[in-house]
Design an enzyme around this catalytic site. Structure first.
Site, PDB file in Angstrom:
ATOM      1  N   LYS A 195      38.496  44.894  36.467  1.00 55.85           N
ATOM      2  CA  LYS A 195      38.864  43.478  36.591  1.00 55.85           C
ATOM      3  C   LYS A 195      40.590  43.151  36.836  1.00 55.85           C
ATOM      4  O   LYS A 195      41.638  43.187  37.028  1.00 55.85           O
ATOM      5  CB  LYS A 195      38.371  42.018  36.058  1.00 55.85           C
ATOM      6  CG  LYS A 195      39.044  40.790  36.854  1.00 55.85           C
ATOM      7  CD  LYS A 195      38.115  39.207  36.590  1.00 55.85           C
ATOM      8  CE  LYS A 195      37.440  39.801  35.027  1.00 55.85           C
ATOM      9  NZ  LYS A 195      36.767  38.413  34.410  1.00 55.85           N
TER      10      LYS A 195
ATOM     11  N   ASP B 282      37.192  37.744  39.950  1.00 56.94           N
ATOM     12  CA  ASP B 282      36.986  36.577  38.552  1.00 56.94           C
ATOM     13  C   ASP B 282      36.240  34.924  39.659  1.00 56.94           C
ATOM     14  O   ASP B 282      35.492  35.239  40.565  1.00 56.94           O
ATOM     15  CB  ASP B 282      38.340  36.248  38.279  1.00 56.94           C
ATOM     16  CG  ASP B 282      39.279  34.824  39.376  1.00 56.94           C
ATOM     17  OD1 ASP B 282      38.360  35.163  39.946  1.00 56.94           O
ATOM     18  OD2 ASP B 282      40.527  34.777  38.791  1.00 56.94           O
TER      19      ASP B 282
END
Length: 416
Positions: free
Chosen positions: A317, A336
């Site tokens: 991420k 996210d």
């Protein structure tokens, strides 16, 4: 207790009284699209103010109360002498409130009473950005606070070139938004709510971007900003604006000299280990870390993500954030909780009720690219902003009370 007003010296009072009405002086040095004639009809600058008298104290870091007492008079005098240089971007091309305080970077500060002025460092250039109030299209302009190490004759062109690169000015945002809106009903709805344009993806220095997002893991925005501000303080001091002391973001070598213990004492927690480890890991790269990171701009996204994940503290991420905001990977999708919510509600409703896993993150990223194409990361950025509370987008700011103005001896993206 009421603070006493500082004495107003006769030379400063006379200079302020003699000033013409407050207008921003705009210096044109490049051909730009037509803009209202008011921009070229500004009055001459006010006479220069006298410097401090010999023996007066140094006010590099004045107390907050002193800044407040001086604000009405000093701000009027300074703004009357400002020289704003236009950039080839309208508000539809770049909206400062939709771009700078929405999770891509944590280093810009509002430095005046205007909610549309931001100050920050772009390489060695200390600049303020603002939408010109006299321009019907909200044209963007910059105010240069230092010479950036350039001769006086080239400081403005050098700062303009650095800004155009940093702001990704070559990407036609309006065309992208039209394509995205035609491809996705949800995007069209969010775009209309955000004013129809202006949320631009930045092209940051990769070193600066890596260390900012190392601070974002399991963190909240206020703490991320404090940590990143502390890291920036290890770099070269560029100047003070609006009560904030700005620094050029430190080099890898400068960061490698900072100890883990020092960062832990500054409140970085376990992230201190990642910052120190990443600095040393980058130092060991062939040709140096700056060159290695820049080389990732020429590689395919899977290879970029895999390479970034070899750095301490960088997972998929955070790697996607770094790839999108600094490495020209315009289709990178940082997945996210905000992006997962968008995906399960509008793109992949069959995933609703499931938990986000690394494997499903890949599925979501692929769905965004299928829907929006090679600039899917830009579309995802708009939908991410659309999930933020309205006050976060429009009013998000940090005051000088929240952050120290001294050197370090003193809506998150990458986090969960």
């Amino acid at each position: 207790m009421r603070l006493p007003l500082l004495p107003r010296s006769p030379p400063l009072a006379a200079a302020v009284a003699a000033m013409p009405p407050r207008r921003r002086r705009v210096v044109r040095s490049l051909p730009l699209p037509p803009s209202p004639p008011k921009l070229s009809s500004t009055p001459p600058p006010a006479p220069p103010l006298e410097g401090p008298k010999p023996g007066t104290p140094d006010h590099d870091d004045p107390p907050h109360s002193a800044r407040r007492r001086l604000l009405p008079l000093a701000a009027a005098a300074v703004e009357a002498r400002e020289e704003w240089h236009p950039l080839p971007l309208s508000a539809a091309d770049l909206s400062l409130p939709l771009t700078l305080p929405t999770g891509q970077t944590f280093l810009w500060r509002r430095t005046s009473l205007s909610p549309l002025r931001f100050t920050g460092a772009v390489g060695p250039h200390l600049v303020s950005l603002s939408h010109l109030p006299d321009a019907d299209d909200g044209r963007l302009a910059f105010l240069l606070h230092n010479d950036g190490g350039c001769p006086a004759s080239s400081s403005v062109p050098a700062a303009r070139a650095a800004l155009c690169g940093y702001l990704n000015a070559a990407v036609p945002l309006a065309d992208l938004w039209r394509q995205f809106a035609a491809a996705d009903e949800r995007f069209a709805e969010v775009a209309a709510r955000l004013g129809g344009g202006g949320a631009r993806v930045l092209r940051q220095d990769p070193v600066e971007c890596v260390f900012q997002f190392l601070c974002s893991s399991n963190n909240n925005i206020k703490r991320i900003e404090k940590m990143v501000w502390t890291l920036a303080g290890y770099g070269e001091r560029l100047g003070e604006v609006g009560g904030f002391v700005f620094h050029r973001f430190p080099t890898i070598e400068q960061l490698a000299r900072v100890s883990e213990q020092e960062l832990r004492e500054a409140g970085f927690g376990y992230r201190a280990k990642y910052i120190v480890g990443t600095a040393k890991e980058l130092q060991a790269k062939p040709g140096g870390g700056e060159k290695w990171l820049a080389s990732l701009r020429e590689k395919e996204l899977p290879e970029v993500i895999a390479a970034l994940c070899t750095l301490p503290g960088v997972g998929p991420k955070v790697a996607a954030c770094i790839a999108l905001f600094s490495l020209d990977q315009n289709h990178a999708i940082p997945v996210d909780t905000h992006v997962w919510k968008v995906a399960t509600q509008y793109l992949l409703p069959e995933l609703a009720g499931k938990s986000l896993t690394p494997k499903l993150s890949v599925v979501v990223a692929d769905a965004f690219v299928t829907r929006f194409g090679s600039y899917a990361g830009w579309a995802q950025n708009v939908l991410f902003i659309g999930q933020l509370p309205a006050q976060k987008v429009v009013v998000a700011e940090v005051t000088s009370d929240d952050l120290t103005t001294k050197s370090p001896t003193k809506r998150k993206r990458g986090g969960n």
